[in-house]
Write a protein that holds these residues in place. Structure first.
Motif, PDB file in Angstrom:
ATOM      1  N   HIS A 106       0.848  -1.207   0.000  1.00 46.03           N
ATOM      2  CA  HIS A 106       0.000   0.000   0.000  1.00 46.03           C
ATOM      3  C   HIS A 106       0.872   1.241   0.000  1.00 46.03           C
ATOM      4  CE1 HIS A 106      -3.158   2.869   0.896  1.00 46.03           C
ATOM      5  NE2 HIS A 106      -2.540   3.256   1.992  1.00 46.03           N
ATOM      6  N   GLY A 107       2.034   1.151   0.561  1.00 47.51           N
ATOM      7  CA  GLY A 107       2.963   2.271   0.629  1.00 47.51           C
ATOM      8  C   GLY A 107       4.165   1.875   1.455  1.00 47.51           C
ATOM      9  N   ASP A 108       5.071   2.832   1.632  1.00 42.02           N
ATOM     10  CA  ASP A 108       6.286   2.512   2.358  1.00 42.02           C
ATOM     11  C   ASP A 108       6.086   2.445   3.858  1.00 42.02           C
ATOM     12  OD1 ASP A 108       7.792   2.288   0.078  1.00 42.02           O
ATOM     13  OD2 ASP A 108       8.364   4.410   0.058  1.00 42.02           O
ATOM     14  N   ASN A 109       4.917   2.862   4.336  1.00 41.50           N
ATOM     15  CA  ASN A 109       4.641   2.808   5.754  1.00 41.50           C
ATOM     16  C   ASN A 109       3.282   2.185   5.946  1.00 41.50           C
ATOM     17  OD1 ASN A 109       5.115   3.174   8.458  1.00 41.50           O
ATOM     18  ND2 ASN A 109       5.708   5.327   8.238  1.00 41.50           N
ATOM     19  N   TRP A 110       2.957   1.802   7.184  1.00 39.38           N
ATOM     20  CA  TRP A 110       1.677   1.123   7.368  1.00 39.38           C
ATOM     21  C   TRP A 110       0.507   2.040   7.044  1.00 39.38           C
ATOM     22  CZ3 TRP A 110       3.284  -0.065  12.996  1.00 39.38           C
ATOM     23  CH2 TRP A 110       3.296   1.099  13.746  1.00 39.38           C
ATOM     24  N   GLY A 111      -0.572   1.406   6.634  1.00 39.75           N
ATOM     25  CA  GLY A 111      -1.701   2.155   6.106  1.00 39.75           C
ATOM     26  C   GLY A 111      -2.311   3.148   7.074  1.00 39.75           C
ATOM     27  N   LEU A 112      -2.261   2.870   8.377  1.00 42.86           N
ATOM     28  CA  LEU A 112      -2.955   3.727   9.320  1.00 42.86           C
ATOM     29  C   LEU A 112      -2.400   5.140   9.358  1.00 42.86           C
ATOM     30  CD1 LEU A 112      -3.573   1.345  12.320  1.00 42.86           C
ATOM     31  CD2 LEU A 112      -5.249   2.326  10.798  1.00 42.86           C
ATOM     32  N   ARG A 113      -1.188   5.348   8.869  1.00 40.12           N
ATOM     33  CA  ARG A 113      -0.614   6.689   8.912  1.00 40.12           C
ATOM     34  C   ARG A 113      -0.947   7.486   7.662  1.00 40.12           C
ATOM     35  NH1 ARG A 113       2.732   7.879  12.851  1.00 40.12           N
ATOM     36  NH2 ARG A 113       3.704   9.522  11.637  1.00 40.12           N
ATOM     37  N   SER A 114      -1.507   6.877   6.662  1.00 41.98           N
ATOM     38  CA  SER A 114      -1.780   7.629   5.431  1.00 41.98           C
ATOM     39  C   SER A 114      -3.030   7.115   4.717  1.00 41.98           C
ATOM     40  CB  SER A 114      -0.570   7.535   4.497  1.00 41.98           C
ATOM     41  OG  SER A 114      -0.295   6.185   4.205  1.00 41.98           O
ATOM     42  N   GLY A 115      -4.011   6.636   5.476  1.00 38.87           N
ATOM     43  CA  GLY A 115      -5.123   5.924   4.870  1.00 38.87           C
ATOM     44  C   GLY A 115      -4.789   4.452   4.925  1.00 38.87           C
ATOM     45  N   ALA A 116      -5.715   3.585   4.624  1.00 39.86           N
ATOM     46  CA  ALA A 116      -5.473   2.174   4.863  1.00 39.86           C
ATOM     47  C   ALA A 116      -5.892   1.312   3.684  1.00 39.86           C
ATOM     48  CB  ALA A 116      -6.217   1.727   6.114  1.00 39.86           C
ATOM     49  N   ALA A 117      -5.074   0.302   3.412  1.00 41.35           N
ATOM     50  CA  ALA A 117      -5.502  -0.793   2.548  1.00 41.35           C
ATOM     51  C   ALA A 117      -5.710  -1.978   3.477  1.00 41.35           C
ATOM     52  CB  ALA A 117      -4.454  -1.107   1.492  1.00 41.35           C
ATOM     53  N   TRP A 118      -6.942  -2.308   3.737  1.00 43.17           N
ATOM     54  CA  TRP A 118      -7.284  -3.318   4.730  1.00 43.17           C
ATOM     55  C   TRP A 118      -7.451  -4.666   4.050  1.00 43.17           C
ATOM     56  CZ3 TRP A 118      -8.049  -2.311   9.990  1.00 43.17           C
ATOM     57  CH2 TRP A 118      -7.988  -0.963  10.344  1.00 43.17           C
ATOM     58  N   ILE A 119      -6.686  -5.633   4.513  1.00 43.37           N
ATOM     59  CA  ILE A 119      -6.789  -6.986   3.978  1.00 43.37           C
ATOM     60  C   ILE A 119      -7.540  -7.845   4.990  1.00 43.37           C
ATOM     61  CG2 ILE A 119      -5.502  -9.021   3.222  1.00 43.37           C
ATOM     62  CD1 ILE A 119      -5.274  -6.615   1.364  1.00 43.37           C
ATOM     63  N   ASN A 120      -8.596  -8.508   4.514  1.00 43.49           N
ATOM     64  CA  ASN A 120      -9.364  -9.422   5.352  1.00 43.49           C
ATOM     65  C   ASN A 120      -9.683  -8.803   6.702  1.00 43.49           C
ATOM     66  OD1 ASN A 120     -10.690 -11.702   6.136  1.00 43.49           O
ATOM     67  ND2 ASN A 120      -8.877 -12.865   6.658  1.00 43.49           N
ATOM     68  N   TYR A 121     -10.291  -7.622   6.649  1.00 45.32           N
ATOM     69  CA  TYR A 121     -10.536  -6.920   7.899  1.00 45.32           C
ATOM     70  C   TYR A 121     -11.703  -7.514   8.685  1.00 45.32           C
ATOM     71  CZ  TYR A 121     -14.584  -4.499   5.925  1.00 45.32           C
ATOM     72  OH  TYR A 121     -15.804  -4.199   5.386  1.00 45.32           O
ATOM     73  N   GLU A 122     -12.387  -8.535   8.139  1.00 41.17           N
ATOM     74  CA  GLU A 122     -13.461  -9.179   8.898  1.00 41.17           C
ATOM     75  C   GLU A 122     -13.315 -10.708   8.953  1.00 41.17           C
ATOM     76  OE1 GLU A 122     -17.159  -8.046   7.202  1.00 41.17           O
ATOM     77  OE2 GLU A 122     -17.253  -6.123   8.247  1.00 41.17           O
ATOM     78  N   GLY A 123     -12.359 -11.276   8.235  1.00 42.93           N
ATOM     79  CA  GLY A 123     -12.313 -12.723   8.093  1.00 42.93           C
ATOM     80  C   GLY A 123     -11.383 -13.410   9.068  1.00 42.93           C
ATOM     81  N   ALA A 124     -10.971 -14.640   8.743  1.00 39.44           N
ATOM     82  CA  ALA A 124     -10.143 -15.459   9.634  1.00 39.44           C
ATOM     83  C   ALA A 124      -8.676 -15.113   9.414  1.00 39.44           C
ATOM     84  CB  ALA A 124     -10.410 -16.934   9.373  1.00 39.44           C
ATOM     85  N   GLN A 125      -7.989 -15.836   8.508  1.00 43.34           N
ATOM     86  CA  GLN A 125      -6.607 -15.518   8.197  1.00 43.34           C
ATOM     87  C   GLN A 125      -6.534 -14.240   7.366  1.00 43.34           C
ATOM     88  OE1 GLN A 125      -6.140 -18.123  10.470  1.00 43.34           O
ATOM     89  NE2 GLN A 125      -7.258 -19.063   8.778  1.00 43.34           N
ATOM     90  N   GLY A 126      -5.387 -13.572   7.471  1.00 43.95           N
ATOM     91  CA  GLY A 126      -5.182 -12.389   6.662  1.00 43.95           C
ATOM     92  C   GLY A 126      -4.457 -12.736   5.372  1.00 43.95           C
ATOM     93  N   ILE A 127      -3.110 -12.892   5.441  1.00 42.24           N
ATOM     94  CA  ILE A 127      -2.303 -13.226   4.267  1.00 42.24           C
ATOM     95  C   ILE A 127      -1.634 -14.569   4.519  1.00 42.24           C
ATOM     96  CG2 ILE A 127      -0.385 -12.498   2.802  1.00 42.24           C
ATOM     97  CD1 ILE A 127      -0.954  -9.627   3.634  1.00 42.24           C
ATOM     98  N   VAL A 128      -1.747 -15.447   3.566  1.00 40.75           N
ATOM     99  CA  VAL A 128      -1.173 -16.786   3.672  1.00 40.75           C
ATOM    100  C   VAL A 128      -0.176 -16.960   2.533  1.00 40.75           C
ATOM    101  CG1 VAL A 128      -1.615 -19.261   3.658  1.00 40.75           C
ATOM    102  CG2 VAL A 128      -3.254 -17.697   4.765  1.00 40.75           C
TER     103      VAL A 128
END
Length: 967
Positions: A106-128
């Motif tokens: 999403h960018g060079d820093n985590w999304g929360l500091r500049s807007g967010a790209a949320w992956i699996n924000y409601e599901g079980a696993q995130g990234i596998v």
């Protein structure tokens, strides 16, 4: 007090992750492009994403889902994920190449500091990631119910600058933040934020059947509020460097199985974690993480070849700081004696602060973690968490290695330097405009600062060591300000930025403008002055308002809005004196009327000389005066009423005469309110000021006559709660609202003992209506009563009509909640015509305050007062100047006049209206040959200050007496 589970902290972290929508990064590429190209994910402004269309993955047609883009990615490509919410697990199943990884970012820093790209924000696993190599995951955010990141049989994988949180407290789940499974190698976890996972923030390796996970690096990361910080099993060669492992339920770090050859340096490991002065509470831990677990635990099989140093370890009370090779050591000193490890370890409160993502766990400037780390530790990063530079805190000894001022833990204490504001010497002015820009700064460390000034006008920026610079704006920008950017560059690369704006206008004069009006509905003597329409290229520097009541000028400073309460009703000349920053001064003046509000009453009889009501039971003789006490009678308050509205009726006159109404205790004016002949019954509305003794006087000129008076309402300027809130008057016309002569449904004569309902209210704020009511064609002698529909019919009348007569009167009638008035006919049948002159409403409207005046004659065509000494002919209009004369100010909008027609040569009617306006199709007087008829009329004033009086037929003499005005 021991602080355990960071519930409040985790809540603030979660809330800080608002889902911002950012624009896609600049650049474009087609899907399946060459190495080094970018594949885009997200929606554009046109919402044209597609996972199947030709050209998918370009910036113009991005993929809709990260999974589709990752499946299409080739070695060397970047999957650029725009801000958004992407539900569902992201599976990475194919690899990059050495030197050409697949990057998912999403960018060079985590999304929360500049807007967010949320992956699996409601599901079980995130990234596998399964069986892959040369993959980089960077700058994403995850909310999961299971593990956030799982790696299995994968190598040369980097997960950095990524934020992850479990959706439930750590005490209620057994998930892992990042799980590096057996068979994986050369995995780097850098600058990640992991919180709320009940098993561990990071787990490396697994059961013997899974194989070892070799060469894992965890560096510069924050692990807060997990079941344990890092748990490594069969993880040889692990590097755990520069992490903040705090407020976890169990150990900060566990090396078990065959995790030999590990490096453990520069970490902050604290069970309590956040300083005891911070408001962070716990919620309990899983049973497996009970009290007694050491902060750093290295098993016997993991100790060979492993080293531990430069950590800041602050264990839970009652728990050892270390367990090495199965032996507990309470302090670093004891560990060094027993093992030679931990020579530079410290065991004291790290003084971590509470906060949100990126700030929670920051050491105070006085923390022992500051400037004490090993900068040369393998795996230590040149920049700290959030890509912040390493900073040398002044006054703190540099006890670390290398530069000596790297902090332990993931978060580097930063220079508290701040630009609190940037102030231009002139925020507005004409071109060319010379401005001095001054940055207000807070610099507790006294750091040398370099300032960069961008003036926003395309001129060359200026670099300076001064917080103040001069600049001249040569060109005006009338409808947009110049945006100024001031950037402060600090030692070690830190940057602070602040902004301001400068409005540069075309040269021009200072042109004052003032709008006056009522300030509040419940404050009838309150006025506001709005000067915001004043124009000048310079800002206003001083405003003074003289409200014209002798209190002098009131200084408003630079405010362009002022309110004021007058002490008594009247019309005042308000003068504003305005000065601008260019040194120019101008004035503007305007009249304002602070008057009375009307309180309608249910009609009540307060005088009847026939029965002795309100006066002795006797006819009023020649030259007789009835002193009628109205204060405290008929619903009028004992104190606070300025004027009363009465319907006055005479009957049984023995000679032709007239009645005059005036304030009690004052001299009788030479005017009349009712003119009548022998045996007539005549009525007229009068609005008369109340004397200081609470009375009004009614004078009879000749003969004997019976006098009746019915209260309709009163005017007041009191706002202390002792009287009901009054209403403002809003003129409407007149507008015809009823004419029973027209026939048809609802338009028939009103029969004996019947009433007809007239809708006259504007809205729910309407309290009364001012009506001109005419009765004609009566089949028998009768009277008409007006009252609010749904209320009890009063024992009063507004019209007394003989058979075949045409009689009219002005009436102030209260209305019900629906805005309705009932008109009741006593006997016979009669046609009724009603013209609406205006409303009384609790909503303030301009020019709606009333000022009563001592009655003054302004027109008499019999003797030539106010006009030529001649009757007004058929179809003729007489124009009468009223504004600016006889106590009526120039800003008056309407006058209340008693009109009298006398000596008409034919049946006729007279219409009074604003001069210059369209003559309405209504009447103010209805006359029969030879009759003398009075009627009170509210007449709008034309722009020229005149009212117009139109006579329809024959010739007639007209008399007009001013009673008061609206302004």
């Amino acid at each position: 007090m021991r602080l355990r589970r960071p519930v409040a902290l985790l809540g603030s972290i979660l809330l800080s992750g608002s889902l911002f929508q950012l624009a896609l990064p600049v650049g474009s590429a087609a899907a399946d492009g060459a190495a080094g190209s970018t594949i885009y994910v997200g929606t554009t402004a046109g919402d044209v994403c597609s996972d199947t269309a030709a050209g998918r993955g370009s910036q113009q047609t991005p993929y809709c889902t990260p999974q589709s883009a990752v499946d299409a990615a080739q070695p060397g490509q970047t999957v650029q994920i725009a801000s958004g919410q992407y539900k569902g697990e992201l599976d990475v199943t194919h690899s990059g190449e050495p030197g050409a990884p697949i990057t998912i970012t999403h960018g060079d820093n985590w999304g929360l500091r500049s807007g967010a790209a949320w992956i699996n924000y409601e599901g079980a696993q995130g990234i596998v990631l399964t069986g892959v190599h040369d993959v980089v995951v960077r700058g994403l955010s995850m909310l999961t119910t299971g593990d956030a990141v799982q790696l299995t049989d994968s190598s040369d994988v980097t997960v950095e600058n990524t934020w992850m949180q479990h959706t439930s407290p750590a005490a209620g789940n057994a998930a892992t933040g990042i799980a590096v499974g057996g068979g994986s190698s050369a995995v780097t976890l850098a600058h990640d934020w992991v919180t709320g996972y009940g098993n561990a923030g990071v787990a490396v390796g697994g059961a013997a059947t899974d194989g070892a996970a070799t060469g894992t690096t965890v560096t510069g990361s924050v692990l807060l509020g997990n079941g344990a910080g890092i748990v490594a099993t069969d993880a040889p060669g692990a590097r755990v460097v520069g992490n903040t492992l705090a407020t976890n339920c169990g150990s900060a770090l566990v090396l078990g199985g065959g995790s030999s050859g590990a490096l453990i340096e520069n970490n902050i490991a604290s069970r309590d974690g956040v300083s005891s002065s911070a408001a962070v509470a716990g919620s309990g831990c899983l049973p497996a993480t009970a009290a007694g677990a050491p902060e750093l635990n290295v098993s016997a099989d993991s100790a060979p070849g492993s080293s531990l140093d430069y950590n800041l370890v602050f264990p839970q009370a009652g728990s050892p700081a270390y367990r090495w090779n199965g032996v507990d050591y309470p302090t670093a000193a004891a560990l060094t004696v027993g093992t030679t490890e931990g020579t530079h370890d410290l065991n004291s409160d790290p003084q971590l602060t509470a906060g949100t993502v990126g700030t929670a766990g920051t050491p105070a400037a006085t923390s022992p973690a500051v400037d004490s780390a090993d900068a040369n530790a393998p795996g230590e990063t040149p920049l700290a968490l959030n890509n912040l530079p390493r900073v040398d805190v002044p006054g703190t000894p540099n006890t670390g290695t290398g530069s000596g001022y790297v902090d332990r833990g993931a978060i580097e204490v930063q220079d508290p330097f701040a630009i609190t504001s940037v102030t231009p010497s002139e925020v507005q002015g004409p071109a060319p405009l010379a401005v001095t820009l001054t940055a207000a700064v807070s610099n507790p460390w006294g750091s040398p600062v370099s300032y960069h000034y961008d003036f926003g006008d395309g001129s060359q920026p200026v670099d300076s060591s001064s917080a103040s610079v001069d600049h001249t704006y040569a060109t005006a920008r009338p409808f947009s300000s110049y945006e100024v950017t001031v950037t402060a560059n600090l030692p070690f690369g830190a940057v602070r930025t602040a902004y301001t704006s400068v409005a540069v206008e075309q040269p021009g004069p200072l042109t004052p403008s003032m709008l006056l009006g009522d300030d509040q509905v419940d404050r009838p003597l309150s006025v506001y002055a709005n000067l915001e329409a004043t124009t000048s290229p310079w800002p206003v520097s001083d405003v003074r308002l003289d409200y014209g009541d002798g209190t002098g000028a009131h200084d408003l400073g630079t405010a362009l809005y002022g309110t004021y309460d007058y002490q008594k009703p009247g019309t005042y000349l308000v003068t504003a004196t305005i000065t601008d920053r260019g040194g120019r001064t101008a004035q503007v003046s305007q009249l304002v009327t602070a008057g009375n509000q009307y309180v309608p009453l249910h009609p009540a009889r307060v005088l009847d000389t026939r029965s002795g009501t309100g006066a002795p039971k006797a006819a009023v003789g020649p030259g007789g005066v009835v002193r009628l006490k109205v204060a405290g009678a008929g619903g009028i308050p004992a104190h606070g009423a300025a004027a009363v509205t009465l319907n006055v009726t005479e009957t049984g006159a023995t000679r032709s005469s007239y009645l005059s109404a005036y304030p009690g205790g004052t001299s009788r004016p030479t005017v009349s309110n009712l003119n009548f002949g022998v045996g007539q019954t005549t009525q007229n509305q009068v609005t008369v000021p109340i004397g200081a003794d609470g009375t009004v006087s009614l004078y009879n000129a000749s003969g004997q006559v019976q006098v009746i008076a019915d209260v309709q309402g009163y005017y007041t300027s009191v706002n202390d709660g002792s009287v009901p809130q009054g209403s403002y008057f809003e003129a409407t016309g007149p507008t015809r609202v009823l004419d029973t002569r027209q026939g048809g449904s609802g338009h028939v004569k009103v029969g004996p003992g019947q009433g007809t309902v007239v809708h006259v209210g504007l809205d729910s704020y309407t309290r009364a209506a001012l009506l001109h009511v005419t009765a004609t064609g009566a089949t028998a002698g009768t009277y008409i009563t007006a009252y609010a529909t749904g209320t009890a019919r009063p024992d009063t009348s507004i019209l007394n009509v003989g058979a075949g007569q045409t009689v009219s009167n002005l009436v102030s009638a209260p209305v019900d909640a629906d805005g309705d008035v009932t008109l009741y006919n006593h006997s016979g049948s009669v046609d009724l015509i009603v013209d609406l002159a205006g409303w009384y409403s609790t909503v303030a409207v301009p020019s709606s305050s009333y000022i009563p005046l001592a009655p003054t004659r302004v027109l008499d065509t019999v003797d030539g007062t106010g006009a030529a000494k001649a009757k007004v002919g058929p179809g003729a209009t007489l124009r009468l100047k009223v504004a600016g004369l006889h106590g009526v100010p120039a800003n008056a909008t309407a006058v209340l006049v008693n009109l009298t027609g006398t000596g008409p040569t034919a049946a006729t009617y007279v219409t009074a209206y604003a001069d210059g306006g369209t003559r309405p199709t209504s009447s103010s007087l209805n006359l029969t040959p030879g009759a003398t008829v009075p009627n009170l009329a509210l007449v709008p004033i034309g722009a020229d200050g005149d009212i117009a009086l139109y006579n329809h037929s024959g010739s007639v003499d007209l008399i007009a007496d001013v009673q008061g005005y609206f302004g």
